[in-house]
Structure formats: C-alpha cells, structure tokens
Design a protein around this motif. Structure first.
Motif, PDB file in Angstrom:
ATOM      1  N   ALA A  43       1.959   1.907   4.032  1.00  8.90           N
ATOM      2  CA  ALA A  43       2.400   3.243   4.473  1.00  8.90           C
ATOM      3  C   ALA A  43       1.210   4.033   5.023  1.00  8.90           C
ATOM      4  CB  ALA A  43       3.019   3.991   3.303  1.00  8.90           C
ATOM      5  N   THR A  44       1.511   5.015   5.896  1.00  7.60           N
ATOM      6  CA  THR A  44       0.472   5.885   6.472  1.00  7.60           C
ATOM      7  C   THR A  44       0.618   7.297   5.924  1.00  7.60           C
ATOM      8  OG1 THR A  44       0.589   4.622   8.513  1.00  7.60           O
ATOM      9  CG2 THR A  44      -0.455   6.760   8.662  1.00  7.60           C
ATOM     10  N   TYR A  45      -0.518   7.982   5.746  1.00  5.19           N
ATOM     11  CA  TYR A  45      -0.485   9.341   5.179  1.00  5.19           C
ATOM     12  C   TYR A  45      -1.469  10.279   5.876  1.00  5.19           C
ATOM     13  CZ  TYR A  45       2.762   8.858   1.392  1.00  5.19           C
ATOM     14  OH  TYR A  45       3.921   8.715   0.667  1.00  5.19           O
ATOM     15  N   GLY A  46      -1.319  11.569   5.526  1.00  9.39           N
ATOM     16  CA  GLY A  46      -2.283  12.606   5.948  1.00  9.39           C
ATOM     17  C   GLY A  46      -2.482  12.619   7.454  1.00  9.39           C
ATOM     18  N   ASP A  47      -3.745  12.582   7.858  1.00  9.54           N
ATOM     19  CA  ASP A  47      -4.040  12.531   9.291  1.00  9.54           C
ATOM     20  C   ASP A  47      -4.023  11.081   9.757  1.00  9.54           C
ATOM     21  OD1 ASP A  47      -4.313  15.232   9.466  1.00  9.54           O
ATOM     22  OD2 ASP A  47      -6.445  15.198   8.948  1.00  9.54           O
ATOM     23  N   GLY A  87       0.876  -1.174   0.000  1.00 13.25           N
ATOM     24  CA  GLY A  87       0.000   0.000   0.000  1.00 13.25           C
ATOM     25  C   GLY A  87       0.902   1.209   0.000  1.00 13.25           C
ATOM     26  N   THR A  88       0.965   1.894  -1.111  1.00 18.32           N
ATOM     27  CA  THR A  88       1.967   2.954  -1.283  1.00 18.32           C
ATOM     28  C   THR A  88       1.400   4.189  -1.961  1.00 18.32           C
ATOM     29  OG1 THR A  88       4.159   3.433  -2.155  1.00 18.32           O
ATOM     30  CG2 THR A  88       2.750   2.092  -3.538  1.00 18.32           C
ATOM     31  N   GLN A  89       2.050   5.298  -1.695  1.00 24.41           N
ATOM     32  CA  GLN A  89       1.715   6.536  -2.384  1.00 24.41           C
ATOM     33  C   GLN A  89       2.895   6.959  -3.251  1.00 24.41           C
ATOM     34  OE1 GLN A  89      -1.387   7.342  -1.238  1.00 24.41           O
ATOM     35  NE2 GLN A  89      -1.691   8.838  -2.847  1.00 24.41           N
ATOM     36  N   THR A  90       4.057   6.953  -2.668  1.00 21.73           N
ATOM     37  CA  THR A  90       5.251   7.397  -3.419  1.00 21.73           C
ATOM     38  C   THR A  90       6.230   6.233  -3.645  1.00 21.73           C
ATOM     39  OG1 THR A  90       6.209   8.174  -1.337  1.00 21.73           O
ATOM     40  CG2 THR A  90       5.096   9.807  -2.684  1.00 21.73           C
ATOM     41  N   ARG A  91       5.723   5.042  -3.594  1.00 24.32           N
ATOM     42  CA  ARG A  91       6.408   3.814  -4.022  1.00 24.32           C
ATOM     43  C   ARG A  91       7.512   3.295  -3.101  1.00 24.32           C
ATOM     44  NH1 ARG A  91       6.994   3.615 -10.416  1.00 24.32           N
ATOM     45  NH2 ARG A  91       6.898   1.422  -9.922  1.00 24.32           N
ATOM     46  N   THR A  92       7.648   3.890  -1.909  1.00 23.21           N
ATOM     47  CA  THR A  92       8.656   3.346  -0.993  1.00 23.21           C
ATOM     48  C   THR A  92       8.256   1.937  -0.569  1.00 23.21           C
ATOM     49  OG1 THR A  92       8.811   5.598  -0.139  1.00 23.21           O
ATOM     50  CG2 THR A  92      10.038   3.911   1.040  1.00 23.21           C
ATOM     51  N   ALA A  93       7.003   1.809  -0.161  1.00 28.16           N
ATOM     52  CA  ALA A  93       6.513   0.508   0.281  1.00 28.16           C
ATOM     53  C   ALA A  93       6.616  -0.512  -0.854  1.00 28.16           C
ATOM     54  CB  ALA A  93       5.062   0.629   0.740  1.00 28.16           C
ATOM     55  N   GLU A  94       6.339  -0.059  -2.043  1.00 32.79           N
ATOM     56  CA  GLU A  94       6.434  -0.951  -3.200  1.00 32.79           C
ATOM     57  C   GLU A  94       7.871  -1.422  -3.391  1.00 32.79           C
ATOM     58  OE1 GLU A  94       5.030   0.770  -6.839  1.00 32.79           O
ATOM     59  OE2 GLU A  94       5.815  -0.884  -8.039  1.00 32.79           O
ATOM     60  N   GLU A 101       2.311  13.899  13.343  1.00 28.50           N
ATOM     61  CA  GLU A 101       1.528  13.743  14.570  1.00 28.50           C
ATOM     62  C   GLU A 101       0.941  12.337  14.670  1.00 28.50           C
ATOM     63  OE1 GLU A 101      -2.477  15.662  16.525  1.00 28.50           O
ATOM     64  OE2 GLU A 101      -1.611  16.620  14.761  1.00 28.50           O
ATOM     65  N   HIS A 102       0.407  11.898  13.546  1.00 30.83           N
ATOM     66  CA  HIS A 102      -0.221  10.573  13.542  1.00 30.83           C
ATOM     67  C   HIS A 102       0.772   9.564  13.001  1.00 30.83           C
ATOM     68  CE1 HIS A 102      -4.049  12.526  14.324  1.00 30.83           C
ATOM     69  NE2 HIS A 102      -3.704  13.404  13.390  1.00 30.83           N
ATOM     70  N   PHE A 103       1.808   9.348  13.780  1.00 31.08           N
ATOM     71  CA  PHE A 103       2.837   8.430  13.304  1.00 31.08           C
ATOM     72  C   PHE A 103       2.249   7.032  13.135  1.00 31.08           C
ATOM     73  CE2 PHE A 103       6.413   5.495  14.692  1.00 31.08           C
ATOM     74  CZ  PHE A 103       6.945   5.404  13.425  1.00 31.08           C
ATOM     75  N   ASN A 104       2.235   6.631  11.912  1.00 29.70           N
ATOM     76  CA  ASN A 104       1.749   5.289  11.589  1.00 29.70           C
ATOM     77  C   ASN A 104       0.318   5.012  12.032  1.00 29.70           C
ATOM     78  OD1 ASN A 104       3.321   3.768   9.971  1.00 29.70           O
ATOM     79  ND2 ASN A 104       4.707   3.108  11.572  1.00 29.70           N
ATOM     80  N   LYS A 105      -0.461   6.097  12.166  1.00 31.85           N
ATOM     81  CA  LYS A 105      -1.809   5.876  12.693  1.00 31.85           C
ATOM     82  C   LYS A 105      -2.874   6.219  11.649  1.00 31.85           C
ATOM     83  CE  LYS A 105      -0.632   6.821  17.466  1.00 31.85           C
ATOM     84  NZ  LYS A 105      -0.724   7.765  18.562  1.00 31.85           N
TER      85      LYS A 105
HETATM   86  C1  FMN Z   1       2.256  14.276   2.740  1.00 33.55           C
HETATM   87  C2  FMN Z   1       2.725  13.190   3.668  1.00 33.55           C
HETATM   88  C3  FMN Z   1       1.988  12.853   4.753  1.00 33.55           C
HETATM   89  C4  FMN Z   1       2.420  11.859   5.632  1.00 33.55           C
HETATM   90  N1  FMN Z   1       1.690  11.566   6.727  1.00 33.55           N
HETATM   91  C5  FMN Z   1       2.156  10.642   7.611  1.00 33.55           C
HETATM   92  C6  FMN Z   1       1.419  10.366   8.808  1.00 33.55           C
HETATM   93  O1  FMN Z   1       0.376  10.919   9.082  1.00 33.55           O
HETATM   94  N2  FMN Z   1       1.925   9.424   9.639  1.00 33.55           N
HETATM   95  C7  FMN Z   1       3.091   8.765   9.384  1.00 33.55           C
HETATM   96  O2  FMN Z   1       3.476   7.943  10.198  1.00 33.55           O
HETATM   97  N3  FMN Z   1       3.796   9.014   8.256  1.00 33.55           N
HETATM   98  C8  FMN Z   1       3.372   9.938   7.378  1.00 33.55           C
HETATM   99  N4  FMN Z   1       4.092  10.210   6.234  1.00 33.55           N
HETATM  100  C9  FMN Z   1       5.334   9.482   5.973  1.00 33.55           C
HETATM  101  C10 FMN Z   1       5.108   8.343   4.998  1.00 33.55           C
HETATM  102  O3  FMN Z   1       4.244   7.367   5.517  1.00 33.55           O
HETATM  103  C11 FMN Z   1       6.463   7.690   4.754  1.00 33.55           C
HETATM  104  O4  FMN Z   1       7.287   8.640   4.085  1.00 33.55           O
HETATM  105  C12 FMN Z   1       6.368   6.446   3.934  1.00 33.55           C
HETATM  106  O5  FMN Z   1       7.638   5.855   3.848  1.00 33.55           O
HETATM  107  C13 FMN Z   1       5.856   6.724   2.541  1.00 33.55           C
HETATM  108  O6  FMN Z   1       5.670   5.472   1.887  1.00 33.55           O
HETATM  109  P1  FMN Z   1       5.315   5.390   0.322  1.00 33.55           P
HETATM  110  O7  FMN Z   1       6.435   6.052  -0.403  1.00 33.55           O
HETATM  111  O8  FMN Z   1       5.247   3.940   0.024  1.00 33.55           O
HETATM  112  O9  FMN Z   1       4.025   6.078   0.081  1.00 33.55           O
HETATM  113  C14 FMN Z   1       3.642  11.185   5.386  1.00 33.55           C
HETATM  114  C15 FMN Z   1       4.379  11.517   4.250  1.00 33.55           C
HETATM  115  C16 FMN Z   1       3.939  12.511   3.409  1.00 33.55           C
HETATM  116  C17 FMN Z   1       4.773  12.857   2.199  1.00 33.55           C
END
Ligand code: FMN
Length: 283
Positions: free
Chosen positions: A215-219, A159-166, A259-263
């Motif tokens: 991966a976790t994103y946003g809030d 589950g990835t947005q910017t392909r790190t997880a991939e 703030e929401h580390f991994n949440k």
């Molecule tokens: C815009 C943005 C929002 C993010 N939000 C969170 C977050 O809320 N909690 C968290 O633990 N990491 C957050 N991250 C860090 C990503 O989860 C981390 O960089 C991850 O390795 C990205 O994986 P991906 O490249 O596979 O998408 C965020 C990163 C970005 C760029």
C-alpha cells in the motif's frame, strides 16, 4: 294580631307539591374536621406496608435468583471475576444464606466444589493461552522443515498500515492453499521477513514464488512496515541479477483521491518500483 311571614312559615297544604330539600353541603362531623392523629397516620402506613410487602418479598426473591444466576454465569464465563472473588462467592454458595460455615450441607459443598474446580481449570487454561504470544500468520507451519528438504517456497508478503493489504494477502494465500493442497504458502509481514537488511537478500534467494501486496501512504510513501525493505531494495540497484530463480507478482494498493496515487519518492510507484526492480534483478 299576627304578623305576616310572607308565606315562609306556612304549613304546606295538601294541594301543594312537595318542595325539594335544601342541598347545602353536609357539615363535617367533629371527628373528621380534626387533622388525623399521628397514630392514625402510622396505622395507615402500616396497613399499606402490609399490602405491599408480598410484592416486595417476591421482588427480593427474583433479585436473589437473578443474582445467583449471574454468579453462576460469571463463574462459567470467567474473565470478569478475580480469583479471590470467585472463592468468596463459592464459600457462600455451599450453604444456606446466613448459615454458619459449620452447617453447610455437604452435598452442596461437593457440587459447588466440583463446579469451582472445573471453572478454575478452565480459567487456568484460558490464562495460559492468554500468556502465549500470538500465533504468527503462517498458512502452513511445516514450512521451515520442508524448506530444508528443497521444497518449493511460496511467500505472500504484505506492506500495510490499516491491514487492507494484509487482508488481501491472506485471502490470496488461503485461496491458493485451497486450490493447490500440495503447495505451501507462507504469509509474511514484510518487516518481519528479515531482522537485518542483509537477511533480505539471503532469504529472497531461497524463494521460488513471491507475491507482494503493497500500500502507498502520505506523500506517496511505503507503509511503516514496508519502509525498511523498500529502502534496502531501491538502494541496492548495483546488486545485479541475483533473483533469476524467483517468480513474482506485485499487487499495489492506493487511492486515486490522493495526489500521489500509488506513488513514492520521485514519482515512483511503490509496487511498480518493486516490480521493475524484481524484473531487473531477476532476469
Ligand atoms: C492517511 C492516508 C494517506 C494515504 N495516502 C495515499 C497516497 O499518497 N497515495 C495513494 O495512492 N493512496 C493513499 N492512501 C490510500 C491507501 O493506500 C489505501 O487506502 C490502501 O488500501 C490502504 O492499505 P492498508 O490498509 O493495507 O494500509 C492513503 C490513505 C490514508 C488513510
């Protein structure tokens, strides 16, 4: 009576030292004083041109050779020239520049025809390949047929947005493949795992080993490609135990600066939620 000249008109006596000649600038000759005529300027320019011409010619020669080599390379390298331009260039290359088409040397024509033919073939293959859809990220392709033969199915989800997880998922799948040549590992975008939600359950039941990279994103939300799976999985707690045959591992990606580390929703951690649910529903 003679007037004194103050010695100016006096003839130098033999005892006098010779005085230096007066150093006044020489007067310009009548021809030099006139501005140069138009024909003179023209003659000068022509003379200069003649001296520059050989250099000019050699530059032109080099430029021509350069252009020829660029054409040849761009024919081989392809992509940049549309077909009609390649053809136009080919038509000129079979003959001496400026020579009428009828006078083209046949050996040149054949040589360039062969080269063009080769290039066009190359181009056709490239274009055909470009039209084909990108190959799926599957480490081993005979998966589906072997699955039917009851072989173990090992899948690495991401589950990835910017392909790190991939990237991590792919590295793991490749490493596992290298270590266990007889095993079959499949790399899967979690969104493409099922077109309909029901298929998640159906497909997951067939898995022997599932590894999740999330991966976790946003809030603290799942990635776009994991959102559907996450929603389906977290909402289906009433499914009971249905993954008893599944071995699994979950790898969580996040950043402590957030703030929401991994949440995700309700202070839950994407990977941990998936992990706990897998435990609940797999025991
Ligand atoms: C815009 C943005 C929002 C993010 N939000 C969170 C977050 O809320 N909690 C968290 O633990 N990491 C957050 N991250 C860090 C990503 O989860 C981390 O960089 C991850 O390795 C990205 O994986 P991906 O490249 O596979 O998408 C965020 C990163 C970005 C760029």
């Amino acid at each position: 009576m003679t007037r004194s000249t103050g010695g100016r008109d006096r003839e130098p006596s033999s005892g006098d030292s010779p005085s230096p000649p007066l150093s006044s600038p020489p007067l310009p000759s009548p021809t030099q004083s006139r501005p140069p005529s138009f024909s003179q300027i023209e003659a000068d320019i022509n003379r200069d041109r003649r001296s520059v011409f050989p250099i000019h010619r050699s530059i032109r020669h080099d430029a021509d050779r350069f252009r020829e080599s660029v054409v040849a390379r761009s024919l081989v390298g392809r992509r940049r020239l549309p077909l009609r331009r390649i053809w136009a260039r080919f038509r000129h290359r079979g003959c001496v520049r400026g020579e009428p088409a009828a006078d083209r040397r046949p050996e040149h024509r054949h040589r360039h025809a062969r080269r063009l033919h080769g290039n066009l073939l190359h181009l056709a293959i490239e274009r055909k390949e470009a039209r084909q859809p990108p190959k799926p990220l599957v480490v081993k392709t005979q998966m589906d047929t072997e699955e039917d033969q009851g072989k173990k199915k090992d899948t690495v989800f991401f589950g990835t947005q910017t392909r790190t997880a991939e990237g991590f998922a792919k590295a793991l799948a490749e490493e596992a493949k290298a270590r266990y040549p007889n095993a079959i590992f499949k790399l899967v975008d979690i969104d493409e795992y099922a077109t309909e939600d029901d298929e998640y359950e159906e497909n997951l039941k067939k898995e022997s080993l599932a590894l999740f990279f999330l991966a976790t994103y946003g809030d603290g939300e799942p990635t776009d490609n994991a959102a559907r799976f996450y929603k389906w999985f977290t909402e289906g707690k009433e499914r009971g135990t249905w993954l008893e045959n599944l071995q699994f591992g979950v790898f969580s990606l996040g950043n402590q600066k957030y703030e929401h580390f991994n949440k995700v929703w309700h202070d839950e951690i994407v990977a941990v939620v998936v992990d706990e649910l897998l435990h609940e529903q797999g025991i």
